[in-house]
Design an enzyme around this catalytic site. Structure first.
Site, PDB file in Angstrom:
ATOM      1  N   ARG A  51       0.771  -1.461   0.189  1.00  0.00           N
ATOM      2  CA  ARG A  51      -0.075  -0.172  -0.097  1.00  0.00           C
ATOM      3  C   ARG A  51       0.762   1.125   0.084  1.00  0.00           C
ATOM      4  O   ARG A  51       0.633   2.214  -0.823  1.00  0.00           O
ATOM      5  CB  ARG A  51      -0.835   0.107   1.339  1.00  0.00           C
ATOM      6  CG  ARG A  51      -2.350  -0.128   1.074  1.00  0.00           C
ATOM      7  CD  ARG A  51      -2.931  -0.412   2.368  1.00  0.00           C
ATOM      8  NE  ARG A  51      -2.215  -1.636   2.830  1.00  0.00           N
ATOM      9  CZ  ARG A  51      -2.223  -2.938   2.249  1.00  0.00           C
ATOM     10  NH1 ARG A  51      -3.048  -3.217   1.202  1.00  0.00           N
ATOM     11  NH2 ARG A  51      -1.509  -3.826   2.653  1.00  0.00           N
ATOM     12  N   THR A  52       1.498   1.297   0.732  1.00  0.00           N
ATOM     13  CA  THR A  52       2.411   2.645   1.318  1.00  0.00           C
ATOM     14  C   THR A  52       3.433   2.862  -0.095  1.00  0.00           C
ATOM     15  O   THR A  52       3.083   4.186  -0.439  1.00  0.00           O
ATOM     16  CB  THR A  52       3.366   2.526   2.521  1.00  0.00           C
ATOM     17  OG1 THR A  52       2.473   2.217   3.607  1.00  0.00           O
ATOM     18  CG2 THR A  52       3.897   3.915   2.756  1.00  0.00           C
ATOM     19  N   LYS A  80      25.046  -4.168   0.276  1.00  0.00           N
ATOM     20  CA  LYS A  80      26.573  -4.177   0.159  1.00  0.00           C
ATOM     21  C   LYS A  80      26.902  -3.437   1.608  1.00  0.00           C
ATOM     22  O   LYS A  80      28.291  -3.182   1.823  1.00  0.00           O
ATOM     23  CB  LYS A  80      27.208  -3.228  -0.981  1.00  0.00           C
ATOM     24  CG  LYS A  80      26.914  -3.737  -2.202  1.00  0.00           C
ATOM     25  CD  LYS A  80      27.163  -3.085  -3.370  1.00  0.00           C
ATOM     26  CE  LYS A  80      26.745  -3.582  -4.682  1.00  0.00           C
ATOM     27  NZ  LYS A  80      27.131  -2.453  -5.609  1.00  0.00           N
ATOM     28  N   ARG A 101      11.108   3.828   3.687  1.00  0.00           N
ATOM     29  CA  ARG A 101      10.639   2.870   4.835  1.00  0.00           C
ATOM     30  C   ARG A 101      11.863   1.988   5.095  1.00  0.00           C
ATOM     31  O   ARG A 101      12.693   1.600   4.142  1.00  0.00           O
ATOM     32  CB  ARG A 101       9.666   1.911   4.098  1.00  0.00           C
ATOM     33  CG  ARG A 101       9.251   0.783   5.142  1.00  0.00           C
ATOM     34  CD  ARG A 101       7.981   0.055   4.707  1.00  0.00           C
ATOM     35  NE  ARG A 101       6.877   0.832   5.086  1.00  0.00           N
ATOM     36  CZ  ARG A 101       5.606   0.533   5.355  1.00  0.00           C
ATOM     37  NH1 ARG A 101       5.416  -0.644   4.941  1.00  0.00           N
ATOM     38  NH2 ARG A 101       4.706   1.347   5.579  1.00  0.00           N
TER      39      ARG A 101
END
Lengths: 306, 138
Positions: A51-52, A80, A101
């Site tokens: 959703r976000t 990395k 996020r």
């Protein structure tokens, strides 16, 4: 450089303005269709999301802008061992605004300190998720027409539920709001959140019994018990079915109750509730896109990029 | 009990009884070559009991550490056996590099180069919170 890390970074007046802009976008989408032409949003998602991320990307496209996307830590230099600070500095060279996020709490704060473009926290661990809160606030405004004088029930995982923490912080700034906190003992609201309520003399009650408090509620905000927040699978399995909202449990609820959920749900709201006019959770999803459009516009304007 | 007076050095006085060892550790006094005395449970007319730390050298003191652990303490600077400065300590607004965030979900748990920084969020309650994840210190 103005970023959005916590919902409390925005004043009540700014939130009202964002909601007004979102409502105007809903009424007049054509007016905003070219507002971000030539601008790029980077969505850096180091933790799974449907959703976000799609909401941010849809928001930018509907504003006429473009999107650069990292949809997992494995597909970026984070794999990395690149630091959040270096990632933010690098992406600032490509994009006009960043939505991030990250599973680690405070990562978007670190990004904002190092980026030369605005950073929007799109969820950091169990900590903050301010744009979900903005979506929730837009939904409450559209459903109830006000914020003051509401009794808001939060049910489920109140310990790790970042959407709960952010919404409580935001709603606590409006007058005569009362909170009802419904959770198992192990998933109660953290003490630091309750300390804030106590300091501001905001009334709240804690209970484990949803049915007992159902008739009092103007809003019932259900949450999922999140597997990814537990270090111990046994604890998750024991607590995941603590509350399941079924039609018969709504018998004592008000007719104007608004049932909200940040989604995704697992089984805490029966699909039979979806057709109940009191169910608002898919409206929240749509509202999330509109309020993110308003937020992107605000931050790009303040940064002088549109 | 006798502890010799010092010629040039620092005396941290009016430490809450029991807080002396924590101050000793957080100030890194164990790494000094000079004489350092921790005197515990000293009778005090004002405090009942208190701790005192005497450092037999004029070393730089991190006042933020003292303000965090025990803001009621005082720091006396001694030169040529004379008290030349007496400082009361306030709680610092920001505490940098003194304590570590214990939240395993905090970004500082995986990015070692980040400073551990705490902000004073409740002066009356002496509450410090991590600036990244807002977890309470202590």
């Amino acid at each position: 450089m103005r970023s959005l890390i916590s919902i409390l970074d925005l004043s009540v007046q700014e939130i009202d303005e964002l909601i007004d802009t979102a409502c105007d976008i809903i009424e007049n989408p054509a007016k905003y269709a070219e507002a971000c032409r030539g601008r790029k949003l980077a969505t850096l998602f180091f933790e799974p999301s449907t959703r976000t991320r799609l909401s941010f990307e849809a928001a930018m496209y509907e504003l006429g802008g473009n999107v650069l996307s990292v949809s997992s830590a494995d597909s970026s230099s984070a794999a990395k061992g690149e630091s959040v600070a270096d990632t933010a500095k690098t992406v600032s060279c490509y994009a006009d605004i960043i939505a991030m996020r990250h599973p680690k709490e405070g990562a978007p704060y670190v990004a904002a300190k190092n980026a030369s473009v605005p950073v929007i926290n799109a969820g950091d661990g169990g900590h903050n998720h301010p744009t979900q809160t903005l979506a929730d606030l837009l939904t409450i405004r559209r459903e109830k027409g006000r914020f003051d004088g509401l009794t808001v029930g939060f049910c489920g995982d109140l310990k790790f539920g970042r959407t709960v923490h952010s919404l409580i912080g935001a709603m606590a700034r409006y007058p005569d709001v009362r909170f009802v906190l419904i959770s198992p003992e192990e998933l109660k609201l953290p003490s630091y959140e309750k300390d804030v309520l106590k300091q501001k003399n905001i009334p709240y009650v804690q209970t484990t019994d949803l049915m007992e408090v159902m008739p009092e509620l103007d809003i019932l905000y259900m949450t999922r018990v999140q597997r990814e927040r537990f270090f111990n699978e046994e604890d998750y399995l024991r607590l995941k079915d603590s509350y399941v909202l079924e039609p018969k449990k709504l018998a004592a609820a008000r007719q104007d109750l608004s049932i909200m959920h940040p989604l995704p749900r697992v089984n805490e709201i029966s699909v039979a509730i979806d057709s109940d006019p009191r169910a608002c959770y898919f409206k929240q999803v749509l509202n999330g896109k509109y309020i993110r459009m308003a937020l992107i516009l605000k931050l790009l304007k303040e940064a002088g990029r549109i | 009990m006798n502890i010799d007076s010092i010629t040039n050095g620092v005396v941290i006085d009016h430490i809450t009884a029991g807080a002396g060892m924590r101050l000793y550790e957080l100030l890194g006094l164990g790494e000094l070559d000079c004489s350092v005395a921790i005197i515990k449970n000293v009778q005090s007319a004002k405090m009942g009991k208190k701790d005192i730390i005497k450092i037999d050298a004029l070393i730089p003191i991190d006042f933020d550490v003292i303000g965090y652990v025990d803001p009621g303490a005082t720091v006396n600077i001694i030169r040529d056996e004379k008290l030349v400065e007496k400082r009361t300590i306030d709680m610092p607004e920001l505490l940098t590099g003194v304590i570590k965030c214990k939240n395993p979900r905090c970004i500082t748990s995986v990015e070692q180069e980040l400073d551990h920084v705490f902000r004073l969020t409740d002066r009356a309650g002496k509450v410090y919170r991590c600036i990244y994840c807002e977890t309470k210190a202590g």
